[in-house]
Design an enzyme around this catalytic site. Sequence first.
Site, short mmCIF file in Angstrom:
data_model
loop_
_atom_site.label_atom_id
_atom_site.label_comp_id
_atom_site.label_asym_id
_atom_site.label_seq_id
_atom_site.Cartn_x
_atom_site.Cartn_y
_atom_site.Cartn_z
N THR A 183 -18.50 -6.95 45.46
CA THR A 183 -19.26 -6.17 46.42
C THR A 183 -20.47 -6.99 46.65
O THR A 183 -21.73 -7.00 46.20
CB THR A 183 -19.89 -4.97 44.97
OG1 THR A 183 -18.77 -5.00 44.32
CG2 THR A 183 -21.41 -4.49 45.43
N THR A 201 -19.02 -1.78 48.60
CA THR A 201 -17.84 -2.13 47.99
C THR A 201 -16.85 -0.88 48.14
O THR A 201 -17.39 0.26 48.45
CB THR A 201 -18.68 -1.36 46.21
OG1 THR A 201 -17.72 -2.34 45.69
CG2 THR A 201 -18.82 -0.03 45.68
N ARG A 211 -13.10 7.98 41.28
CA ARG A 211 -14.82 7.24 40.12
C ARG A 211 -15.10 6.98 41.65
O ARG A 211 -14.84 6.38 42.52
CB ARG A 211 -13.47 6.06 39.88
CG ARG A 211 -14.61 5.29 38.85
CD ARG A 211 -14.87 3.91 39.31
NE ARG A 211 -15.59 3.28 38.80
CZ ARG A 211 -16.37 2.21 40.05
NH1 ARG A 211 -16.58 1.85 40.76
NH2 ARG A 211 -17.63 1.57 38.54
N THR A 234 -24.74 -5.73 41.16
CA THR A 234 -23.02 -5.96 41.03
C THR A 234 -22.86 -6.14 39.44
O THR A 234 -23.18 -6.50 38.55
CB THR A 234 -22.61 -7.18 41.98
OG1 THR A 234 -20.93 -7.29 41.86
CG2 THR A 234 -22.92 -8.81 41.41
N1 ASP Z 1 -20.54 -2.28 41.21
C1 ASP Z 1 -19.05 -1.74 41.80
C2 ASP Z 1 -19.14 -0.69 41.09
O1 ASP Z 1 -18.56 -0.56 39.96
C3 ASP Z 1 -18.54 -2.89 41.60
C4 ASP Z 1 -18.56 -4.96 41.56
O2 ASP Z 1 -19.56 -4.70 41.85
O3 ASP Z 1 -17.54 -5.26 41.79
O4 ASP Z 1 -18.29 0.49 41.89
#
Ligand code: ASP
Length: 319
Positions: A183, A201, A211, A234
Amino acid sequence: MNRKTFLSRTALLAAGLAGLRGKAQATHNPNSLSGHPAVIATWDNRGATEAAIQRMLKGGNALDAVEAGARVPEADPEDQSVGYGGRPDRDGKVTLDACIMDAKGRAGAVTFLQHIMHPVSVARKVMEETPHVTLSGAGALRFALEQGFEKTELLTGKSRGQWEEWLKKGVYNPAINHRQHDTIGILALDAQGHIAGACTTSGLSYKMHGRVGDSPVIGAGMYVDNEVGGACATGIGELVLKTLGSFLIVELMRNGSTPQEACEEAVRRIVKKYDTRGGQVGYLALNKNGEHGAFSIRKTFPYALYQAKENRLLKAGHL
Ligand code: ASP
């Protein structure tokens, strides 16, 4: 830092948490720069920071810069946690979340958007062309198409193959992305000293259909306030959402914390309250002086920082 090195540092998790539960440790950051223009981005997103700084050197403002930066991993099929080539949800659908915010306090976001390669640019259109902050799902797609964005197949053969392998296991266990490219949260300070931020992301791999994580939520995945600075996140979105980390960091900076202290406190709030075993959350912050901070649950957190005045691109593995 490669995946193996990064994961091998998980052994540091216990030690890191013990430290966090105790006295706050002021971490000196030897790579800290100050001044502007400056760009900071989660993970080893050098291409994004370079694109962002180039945009500002060519006359763009901080908002133009964060959009240009976020578009780099969005278009990269090898980056499997953002945009085109992102890993799908458990039903095999690539669904994207993004947000953007500018120095005037304007904000735009899209959640659960499918078939569009550049959700950050759609988020900017939501901010500029509608009275709303967030559009979601089919409505966000309809708006994107009306704005001239093209429908694209985002699921690459590589991501499809990995999803099919995952299906064979038959266990629902949405996975956080631990790879170098993940992300992207990006913050920029332009020559006028104005700040903007963006976050984009494909979310947790093999998540439930529908989700939505922290990344498109203003104040969770990213927040900027031109009086103070900005922050982005992230990692496991659910932990960031429940603590509204980016907003918290900006408010802590407003009340006198350094970017580093503020990031550490936001991580501390999470580990105090939640079981974070095996999990990762990383925060970045940039204040109006161009000083930055970075901290994560795992203690190691690669990110890219580009400061134009000294013409230096820095990548700090850990602080
Ligand atoms: N923060 C992102 C999410 O929960 C995922 C990530 O940072 O890898 O969708």
